[in-house]
Motif scaffolding. Structure first.
Motif, mmCIF file in Angstrom:
data_model
loop_
_atom_site.group_PDB
_atom_site.id
_atom_site.type_symbol
_atom_site.label_atom_id
_atom_site.label_comp_id
_atom_site.label_asym_id
_atom_site.label_seq_id
_atom_site.Cartn_x
_atom_site.Cartn_y
_atom_site.Cartn_z
ATOM 1 N N LEU A 51 -2.077 -2.256 6.875
ATOM 2 C CA LEU A 51 -1.727 -1.628 5.599
ATOM 3 C C LEU A 51 -0.804 -0.430 5.837
ATOM 4 C CD1 LEU A 51 -5.095 -1.742 3.631
ATOM 5 C CD2 LEU A 51 -3.035 -3.062 3.176
ATOM 6 N N THR A 122 -6.283 4.468 -5.816
ATOM 7 C CA THR A 122 -6.815 3.343 -5.031
ATOM 8 C C THR A 122 -7.258 2.172 -5.895
ATOM 9 O OG1 THR A 122 -7.588 4.857 -3.356
ATOM 10 C CG2 THR A 122 -8.554 2.676 -3.344
ATOM 11 N N ASN A 126 -4.749 -1.171 -6.783
ATOM 12 C CA ASN A 126 -5.076 -2.351 -5.982
ATOM 13 C C ASN A 126 -6.002 -3.311 -6.705
ATOM 14 O OD1 ASN A 126 -3.808 -1.803 -3.238
ATOM 15 N ND2 ASN A 126 -4.852 0.113 -3.703
ATOM 16 N N ARG A 137 -13.739 -1.431 0.663
ATOM 17 C CA ARG A 137 -12.733 -0.800 -0.198
ATOM 18 C C ARG A 137 -12.188 0.483 0.405
ATOM 19 N NH1 ARG A 137 -12.357 -5.540 -2.015
ATOM 20 N NH2 ARG A 137 -13.426 -6.049 -3.927
ATOM 21 N N VAL A 140 -8.647 1.138 2.057
ATOM 22 C CA VAL A 140 -7.395 1.484 1.381
ATOM 23 C C VAL A 140 -7.134 2.994 1.376
ATOM 24 C CG1 VAL A 140 -6.181 1.425 -0.819
ATOM 25 C CG2 VAL A 140 -7.270 -0.624 0.058
ATOM 26 N N SER A 143 -6.216 4.038 4.797
ATOM 27 C CA SER A 143 -4.865 3.656 5.212
ATOM 28 C C SER A 143 -3.824 4.586 4.591
ATOM 29 C CB SER A 143 -4.583 2.200 4.839
ATOM 30 O OG SER A 143 -4.185 2.103 3.496
#
Lengths: 298, 437
Positions: A51, A122, A126, A137, A140, A143
């Protein structure tokens, strides 16, 4: 085999089934306070890396200057700040070269504010991936923090280039032992950004109001943080106000470590670290509550 | 054989409508009830998942589901739109959590709710294989191991370093499915992926899934509206209705039950009884299947024509309206389709008013079977207007069996048209030619 045998598993726990070496997944209603599954996150570490790679590569695809944009932003902002705040408004820079003073502030503030605003999106940004596939989760937001760190590294390298230039053109700037706080400072900034971002992201799954608030709150918060002015220039009776901001010690320590001027105190750093831990914890708890069912409300 | 997935008393409640200011009040109420140790004050509203009675603000999309799936089984899940199939898969794939109950799964699970999730248009095929694989739960090492197979399977080898935004939609889907097909989970959840791609690729996918299940003992849950694919792939199926499991058994039986249950009444569909029969533009009043004289209570026989009457009211003029039927057997085999487009004047608006389109199926065409007629209103090449309303009728009697006597009640095949046959004598032994005759 009967299912009762595994009923001691907490939701999402991955344990070894007694009858075979298959991992057992138990899916149940959301419950519990905080069920961080570090092992699962670790198993998805490659996804985190990819990611980051995606963010980095896709951002400047089909641009001519590519990653140079990482540098243009802070340089332009620094020039404008120097012109407006230093030359026109005549704000103090604690006797430091204006370019260096603003550049370090902008780089740090940029990292914090980008991490915050991006992580706060987030769930909403997404939703289409989260709606189809399960993976932890929290990957994300992590990242996002990581890819912003990459950007920060590039921008900080630029700062060091300017630093070297000013150093050898005879300015009185000096690095000192406080430089060793560098990784801690970054950790604290990342922690506050991540924690706040996760809280806001969780709250905006249902009510989008916060998103609008965040947009200008981040802009305004920059003025409540010593980015364009040193904390020392504030009148004595407002000092406590700016010291309440957990980011103040970070920026001041940064300036002190690399430029030799700034309010540097272990107490301030400890306060920031405590705030970061608290915000991270709150963020993790709230994120945890929301992540399982947010698809129903987003 | 061991259990692969066990679902116990699983229910899922959804809130209907918009999230707005009222939601906050409900949330506060619910929180207050929880503080006092009471149950959810809104949970009782909207008891079952029947979209026609969507009066309450909350609805049970799933209610007390109990299901056990054996390891290595390919289980088909069928049901009408809104029956709860997709919700069940969402729970299984952990996209959202159940309201009550628990699911226990033995082994790694992966879902293909829609292929290509997380594909980034700017990245190349190669980069997307890694990204997508990681999203689906593979490590980089695993993807590297399968990389060549994935590229081979997708047939995109030449373009693997081109950004996927330059791909045709077919290539995109093939690449995406190729990644998914090389996952190695013990449990695979598949939803409607086969709606895309060409026939050849679809068959390859079905074959791949069958192999995976048979050779490696993997469990597959397969949701589809494509009855043909379900029958091809799954030996057992469950039928879902209104958020509950209605039937479970051999796939052909379940498919038949589904298709029959789906046609609302036997030979007459009354639009007023069904909310899917109306929208802003059109109201479907009635579909009826009559015999040659238009009677709807008679037996239908192959030796007489069948009339399908579609009565509808246009609420606004529609340019180039096409009323089409799709004829299917109750086993889900599509027989043929037809429309009134040739009968209507071309490039002309149909003004507001009540209409009747009548389709005459000639005699000596159908077989002795149950048939479904699905009626679609659309504007060709432009948009769909109303579709999916069905009637069910059965041809009870075979007027003429062209095979003569057969063991089965009807000759095989989905139609039994009367063909012309001739028997010519082309060559006979010489003796007979100059014979005594």
């Amino acid at each position: 085999m009967s299912v009762a045998e595994t009923s001691t598993c907490r939701p999402d726990d991955v344990a070894v089934a007694p009858h075979a070496s298959l991992p057992v997944t138990v899916i149940g209603p959301p419950q519990g306070w905080l069920s961080l599954n570090v092992r699962e996150v670790w198993r998805y570490r490659d996804l985190l890396w990819l990611l980051v790679y995606r963010d980095f590569v896709s951002l400047y695809k089909q641009t001519i200057l590519g990653p140079i944009w990482f540098l243009i932003q802070p340089v332009m902002t620094t020039l404008v700040f120097t012109l407006v705040f230093k030359n026109i408004a005549g704000l103090s820079t604690d006797g430091l070269p204006a370019i260096l003073f603003y550049l370090v502030g902008i780089t740090c503030w940029g990292y914090f504010s980008e991490s915050l605003t991006k992580t706060s999106e987030t769930f909403t940004a997404n939703a289409n991936i989260f709606g189809k596939v399960y993976f932890p989760r929290v990957i994300v937001p992590l990242s996002i923090i990581a890819s912003n760190l990459l950007k920060f590294a590039v921008q900080f390298a630029l700062f060091l280039v300017f630093w070297t230039y000013y150093k050898f053109s005879g300015h009185a700037i000096a690095m000192n032992a406080a430089v060793f706080w560098f990784p801690v400072l970054i950790l604290i900034m990342a922690g506050i950004g991540l924690g706040l971002g996760m809280i806001i992201s969780s709250l905006t799954t249902k009510y989008r109001d916060l998103r609008f608030l965040l947009q200008f709150a981040v802009q305004l918060a920059m003025y409540a943080t010593p980015v364009i002015y040193p904390a020392s220039t504030l009148p004595e009776k407002y000092q406590w106000l700016i010291l309440l901001n957990p980011l103040t010690p970070i920026l001041e320590t940064f300036r002190y470590a690399f430029l030799g001027v700034g309010q540097y105190s272990l107490g301030g750093l400890a306060y920031s670290a405590c705030c970061a831990v608290f915000i991270m914890f709150a963020g993790a708890v709230i994120f945890n509550r929301v992540e399982k069912t947010f698809m129903d409300t987003v | 054989m061991s259990i692969s997935i066990s679902i116990e008393n699983v229910s899922k409640m959804y809130r209907l409508g918009q999230v707005g200011t009222g939601t906050l009040a409900h949330d506060l109420n619910r929180w207050w009830a929880r503080v006092r140790g009471r149950g959810d004050p809104f949970a009782r509203v909207g008891q079952s998942n029947d979209l026609r009675e969507a009066g309450g603000e909350y609805v049970w999309a799933l209610r007390d589901i109990n299901l056990e799936v054996q390891q290595g089984e390919i289980l088909g899940i069928i049901g009408r739109n809104g029956a709860g199939k997709s919700t069940l898969l969402k729970l299984l794939s952990r996209v959202t959590a159940p309201t009550t109950g628990r699911i226990t799964a033995y082994g790694r699970m992966a879902s293909l709710l829609e292929v290509g999730t997380g594909f980034h248009p700017e990245l190349t095929g190669r980069e997307n294989i890694f990204l997508n694989g990681a999203i689906l739960g593979m490590t980089r090492a695993e993807i590297r191991k399968h990389f060549d197979d994935i590229v081979d399977f997708s047939g995109c080898g030449k373009y693997i370093d081109t950004p996927v935004k330059r791909y045709s939609s077919g290539m995109y889907v093939r690449l995406a499915f190729a990644v998914a097909a090389h996952l190695e989970p013990e449990i695979l959840i598949v939803d409607e992926v086969l709606a895309v791609g060409d026939v050849e690729f679809q068959n390859r996918c079905l074959g791949k899934m069958r192999d995976v299940s048979r050779e490696q003992g993997r469990t597959i849950l397969f949701v589809s509206h494509n009855m043909g694919a379900v029958k091809q792939l799954c030996s057992k199926s469950v039928l879902m209705r209104n958020g509950a499991i209605d039937m479970r058994g051999e796939t052909p039986d379940i498919v038949r039950a589904y298709l029959r249950s789906d046609a609302h009444t036997q030979r007459v569909f009354v639009g007023a009884e069904c909310e899917t029969a109306e929208n802003d533009e059109i109201q479907l009043l009635e579909i009826s299947v009559g015999d040659a004289d238009g009677r709807i209570d008679s037996h239908l026989i192959t030796g007489e024509s069948v009339q399908i009457r579609i009565r509808y009211r246009l609420k606004r003029p529609i340019y180039n309206l096409r009323v089409a039927i799709l004829l299917m057997t109750t086993d889900g085999v599509e027989v043929c389709s037809s429309s009134d487009i040739a009968a209507a004047a071309e490039n002309s608006p149909r003004p507001v008013g009540e209409y009747e389109s009548i389709c005459l199926i000639p005699k000596n065409l159908l077989n002795r079977l149950g048939y479904l007629v699905s009626v679609d209103f659309d504007v060709p090449l432009e948009r769909d207007i109303l579709s999916g309303n069905r009637v069910f009728f059965e041809i009870d009697e075979l007027s003429a069996n062209q095979l003569g006597r057969t063991r089965a009640a009807a000759p095989s095949g989905v139609v039994h048209p009367r063909f012309e046959w001739q028997v010519n004598c082309r060559k006979t032994p010489a003796l007979n030619v100059h014979g005594t005759q």
